[in-house]
Design a protein around this motif. Sequence first.
Motif, short mmCIF file in Angstrom:
data_model
loop_
_atom_site.label_atom_id
_atom_site.label_comp_id
_atom_site.label_asym_id
_atom_site.label_seq_id
_atom_site.Cartn_x
_atom_site.Cartn_y
_atom_site.Cartn_z
N SER A 192 54.67 -7.89 72.81
CA SER A 192 55.24 -7.04 73.86
C SER A 192 54.86 -5.59 73.64
O SER A 192 55.69 -4.68 73.76
N TRP A 193 53.61 -5.36 73.28
CA TRP A 193 53.10 -4.01 73.01
C TRP A 193 52.67 -3.38 74.34
O TRP A 193 51.80 -3.91 75.03
N PRO A 194 53.28 -2.28 74.75
CA PRO A 194 53.03 -1.76 76.11
C PRO A 194 51.71 -0.99 76.22
O PRO A 194 51.69 0.20 76.53
N GLY A 195 50.62 -1.67 75.97
CA GLY A 195 49.30 -1.03 76.02
C GLY A 195 48.53 -1.42 77.26
O GLY A 195 49.07 -2.03 78.20
N ILE A 196 47.26 -1.10 77.24
CA ILE A 196 46.43 -1.33 78.43
C ILE A 196 46.14 -2.83 78.63
O ILE A 196 45.89 -3.28 79.74
N GLY A 197 46.22 -3.60 77.54
CA GLY A 197 46.02 -5.05 77.64
C GLY A 197 47.14 -5.70 78.44
O GLY A 197 46.90 -6.50 79.35
N ILE A 247 52.48 14.19 72.29
CA ILE A 247 51.32 15.08 72.13
C ILE A 247 50.05 14.29 72.47
O ILE A 247 49.28 14.66 73.34
N THR A 248 49.87 13.16 71.75
CA THR A 248 48.70 12.31 72.01
C THR A 248 49.10 11.02 72.73
O THR A 248 48.24 10.33 73.26
N GLY A 249 50.38 10.68 72.70
CA GLY A 249 50.82 9.39 73.23
C GLY A 249 50.81 8.31 72.18
O GLY A 249 51.33 7.22 72.40
N MET A 250 50.22 8.60 71.01
CA MET A 250 50.22 7.64 69.89
C MET A 250 51.39 8.03 68.97
O MET A 250 51.36 9.10 68.35
N GLN A 293 32.57 -4.43 66.82
CA GLN A 293 33.86 -5.03 66.52
C GLN A 293 35.02 -4.14 66.94
O GLN A 293 36.10 -4.63 67.26
N PHE A 294 34.80 -2.81 66.94
CA PHE A 294 35.86 -1.92 67.43
C PHE A 294 36.11 -2.20 68.91
O PHE A 294 37.26 -2.26 69.36
N ALA A 295 35.02 -2.42 69.63
CA ALA A 295 35.16 -2.77 71.05
C ALA A 295 35.82 -4.14 71.19
O ALA A 295 36.67 -4.35 72.06
N ALA A 296 35.45 -5.08 70.30
CA ALA A 296 36.06 -6.41 70.34
C ALA A 296 37.55 -6.34 70.02
O ALA A 296 38.35 -7.10 70.57
N LEU A 297 37.91 -5.40 69.12
CA LEU A 297 39.33 -5.23 68.80
C LEU A 297 40.12 -4.81 70.03
O LEU A 297 41.24 -5.26 70.25
N MET A 298 39.54 -3.92 70.83
CA MET A 298 40.23 -3.47 72.04
C MET A 298 40.41 -4.63 73.02
O MET A 298 41.45 -4.76 73.66
N ALA A 299 39.38 -5.49 73.10
CA ALA A 299 39.50 -6.67 73.96
C ALA A 299 40.52 -7.64 73.39
O ALA A 299 41.34 -8.21 74.11
N ALA A 331 46.36 6.31 81.65
CA ALA A 331 46.62 7.35 80.64
C ALA A 331 47.94 7.13 79.92
O ALA A 331 48.09 7.49 78.76
N ASP A 332 48.91 6.50 80.62
CA ASP A 332 50.19 6.19 79.97
C ASP A 332 50.06 5.06 78.97
O ASP A 332 50.77 5.02 77.95
N LYS A 333 49.18 4.10 79.28
CA LYS A 333 49.09 2.88 78.47
C LYS A 333 48.02 2.95 77.38
O LYS A 333 48.15 2.31 76.32
N LEU A 334 46.94 3.67 77.64
CA LEU A 334 45.79 3.65 76.73
C LEU A 334 46.10 4.11 75.30
O LEU A 334 45.62 3.51 74.34
N PRO A 335 46.92 5.17 75.09
CA PRO A 335 47.19 5.59 73.71
C PRO A 335 47.79 4.48 72.84
O PRO A 335 47.47 4.39 71.65
N ALA A 336 48.64 3.63 73.44
CA ALA A 336 49.24 2.54 72.67
C ALA A 336 48.17 1.57 72.18
O ALA A 336 48.19 1.12 71.03
N THR A 337 47.20 1.27 73.05
CA THR A 337 46.12 0.35 72.66
C THR A 337 45.21 0.99 71.62
O THR A 337 44.80 0.32 70.66
N ILE A 338 44.89 2.27 71.81
CA ILE A 338 44.01 2.95 70.84
C ILE A 338 44.69 3.01 69.46
O ILE A 338 44.07 2.77 68.43
N GLU A 339 46.00 3.30 69.47
CA GLU A 339 46.74 3.36 68.20
C GLU A 339 46.71 2.00 67.49
O GLU A 339 46.42 1.92 66.29
#
Length: 335
Positions: A284-289, A179-182, A268-274, A94-102
């Motif tokens: 050095s983006w602190p996301g879920i990846g 608020i959202t983490g993004m 492709q949205f899913a591919a973008l997350m991967a 939950a801490d990391k996911l907003p960065a990846t979604i953003e």
Amino acid sequence: MSLKWYILTRILLAIPMFFILLLLIFVVLRILPGDPVLSMLGGKAPMSVIEAKRHELGYDRPLLNQFGDYLLGVLKGDLGRSALTKRPIADEIADKLPATIELTIFGFIIALVIGIFWGAEATKRHGGILDVTGRVYAIFIYSIPVFWLGMLFQWLFGVKLKWLPIAGRISPLIKPEKITGMYIFDALFTWNLPALKDASLHIILPSVALGLIISSVFLRMVRGNMVLMLSQDFVKAARARGIKENSVIYRHALKNAFVPIMTVMGLQFAALMAGAVLTETTFSWPGIGSYLIEKIRYRDFPAIQGTIAVYAIIVVAISIIVDIMNALVDPRVRY
């Protein structure tokens, strides 16, 4: 088939797919070479300490029991605790996911804007310079690894020109209220303009690097489907009625070409997350990846399983949403 039954069928089909994926992740992690306890403690730890740690983590139990407990936890919404930090995995994700979604959202917007408009304009000027350059661009940009493109941007725009920051999400001491983490959305909601400006500057390079790669897929899809649509009778009839060319392209041809494109957009949205895994590491983006890479390095099995399970849930949810949108746009896909 009614829309309600179609949605229900898609959800029911997704459930076994998700559990098969969980089983595959569990088995693959266990058969890969390497000991997770040795990765955490190092090769010089006494055997008694290693065995005690293995017992503490439950790795000395039969695999069937381990998988049963893991599955039961997932059904209860409990992804377990990280073997490394002891924190609940759900909290860490939950801490990391907003960065990846953003990052994924902005990368997706860039890919859509370039792919759809360039693809539509290239079709409008079929055989012209814009069309030829579009085809060359699509092949060229897709062949470039996203991490290499990211490093090129860092060198050019960060090191040489000094226009943009090359790493991180935001400068130290500047952080919007959560608020959202993004950060960009949080800065907008709280009207924190310094944070909005800083977060926007930080996201430009990683999102452009990510979006450019995927834009080539959209460009080729839009161009291919639009060329097909422009040869249809309804387009010829629209032109014969004197409708303006832009209206023929964007209101008639593009709208009808959008059904297969919409399916690809979801995938492709899913591919973008991967793909964000490599982009996050480069910038050095602190996301879920980045989180997943760190957990793989230390063989933190529960955290790896939990992260991939969350990825799987997102991909399955996107697939179902895309299927529903397709069914709404073109009712024939329900049958």
